[in-house]
Design an enzyme around this catalytic site. Structure first.
Site, short mmCIF file in Angstrom:
data_model
loop_
_atom_site.label_atom_id
_atom_site.label_comp_id
_atom_site.label_asym_id
_atom_site.label_seq_id
_atom_site.Cartn_x
_atom_site.Cartn_y
_atom_site.Cartn_z
N HIS A 172 0.86 -1.19 0.00
CA HIS A 172 0.00 0.00 0.00
C HIS A 172 0.89 1.24 0.00
O HIS A 172 2.05 1.17 0.42
CB HIS A 172 -0.85 0.05 1.28
CG HIS A 172 -2.06 -0.82 1.28
ND1 HIS A 172 -2.29 -1.78 2.24
CD2 HIS A 172 -3.14 -0.86 0.46
CE1 HIS A 172 -3.46 -2.37 2.01
NE2 HIS A 172 -3.99 -1.84 0.93
N CYS A 259 -2.68 0.85 9.65
CA CYS A 259 -3.82 0.03 9.20
C CYS A 259 -4.84 -0.25 10.30
O CYS A 259 -6.00 -0.52 10.01
CB CYS A 259 -3.33 -1.33 8.71
SG CYS A 259 -1.80 -1.30 7.83
C1 CIR Z 1 -4.61 -7.56 3.81
O1 CIR Z 1 -3.89 -8.24 3.07
O2 CIR Z 1 -5.54 -6.90 3.40
C2 CIR Z 1 -4.31 -7.56 5.30
N1 CIR Z 1 -3.74 -8.81 5.67
C3 CIR Z 1 -3.36 -6.43 5.65
C4 CIR Z 1 -3.92 -5.07 5.36
C5 CIR Z 1 -3.01 -3.99 5.79
N2 CIR Z 1 -3.58 -2.72 5.59
C6 CIR Z 1 -2.89 -1.67 5.22
O3 CIR Z 1 -1.70 -1.75 4.93
N3 CIR Z 1 -3.56 -0.52 5.15
#
Ligand code: CIR
Length: 264
Positions: A172, A259
């Site tokens: 991201h 996150c």
């Molecule tokens: C995913 O793959 O969506 C989750 N395991 C991790 C999301 C992390 N979110 C972020 O970096 N904003």
């Protein structure tokens, strides 16, 4: 014009939304090879995260876990919040997309003006970074061009600036960059020499410490992951008050400090 700044030259946050990790968390999405999370540790680390946010002076809305959404503790991906309006995202991962249903009902308590990213546009909140009146929107595995363009239009219609940044390596956008206030950013990897961020003052994170670029400035503190001494030293030298948190069980699932909360 939109932003109430503290003496620290940064938008003040009053409220955060967090969500308890479910026991299904250990079966969520990940690309890392760090092993399976230990659920007991996940809960401890999540509690410590909440305590840290409280120390920063924000109110915490705590949502209960959802077994059917293993990744739903990563609430940041479900929305983009500005002082004037909320944008409900359209998460790019199939298994996460319906996390927005609960979040929309929660956000309605705080916002009258709610906008939406609509299919075929997809967008994860983790791809959106606000630096004062300027939003940067990453195009990633999760956020497509259509989703990024939709958000750009919404923001520009409200007199914000918006720049779309196609990502090369990071998962991201906010995996590799954070805003610290007073025109200063912390950057790693592909953002170190990125022309879009040239005009900011930079703290540069080494390759080994890359994970620590995903930190959060919350009011008078910068919260960083534990174990990144070089980053901690640089932030200390720059005059920031630091809170360190063990993040091992979130790193295993590709998640970081930003996150785990929506801050507004
Ligand atoms: C995913 O793959 O969506 C989750 N395991 C991790 C999301 C992390 N979110 C972020 O970096 N904003």
């Amino acid at each position: 014009p939109h932003i109430l700044k503290s003496d620290g030259g940064i938008k003040m946050f009053k409220q955060v939304i967090v969500k308890k990790p479910s026991s299904s968390y250990v079966n969520g999405l990940t690309t890392s090879d760090l092993g399976k999370p230990d659920y007991e540790k996940v809960l401890v680390q999540h509690d410590n995260y909440i305590q840290a946010l409280k120390k920063c002076g924000v109110e915490v809305e705590y949502l209960l876990e959802s077994d059917e959404f293993p990744d739903s503790t990563f609430v940041e991906d479900t929305a983009v919040l500005t002082p004037e309006f909320a944008v409900i995202s359209n998460p790019g991962a199939e298994t996460r997309n319906k996390e927005i249903i609960e979040m929309e009902s929660v956000i309605k308590k705080y916002y009258d003006d709610i906008r939406y990213i609509k299919a075929p546009g997809t967008l994860d909140g983790g791809d959106v970074l606000q630096i004062d009146d300027h939003f940067y929107i990453g195009i990633s595995e999760r956020t497509n061009e259509e989703g990024a363009e939709q958000l750009k239009r919404i923001l520009e219609s409200a007199d914000y600036k918006a720049t779309i940044v196609p990502l090369k390596e990071f998962f991201h956008l906010k995996t590799g960059i954070a805003y610290l206030g007073n025109n200063q950013i912390i950057v790693a990897g592909e953002f170190v020499d990125h022309p879009d961020f040239d005009h900011y003052e930079k703290i540069i994170v080494t390759k080994e410490d890359e994970y620590s670029a995903n930190c959060i400035r919350v009011n008078d503190y910068v919260i960083i992951p534990k174990g990144y001494e070089e980053t901690k030293r640089k932030l200390n030298e720059a005059g920031y008050q630091i809170i360190e948190l063990e993040m091992s069980e979130f790193q295993k699932q590709d998640g970081g400090l930003s996150c785990l909360s929506l801050r507004f």
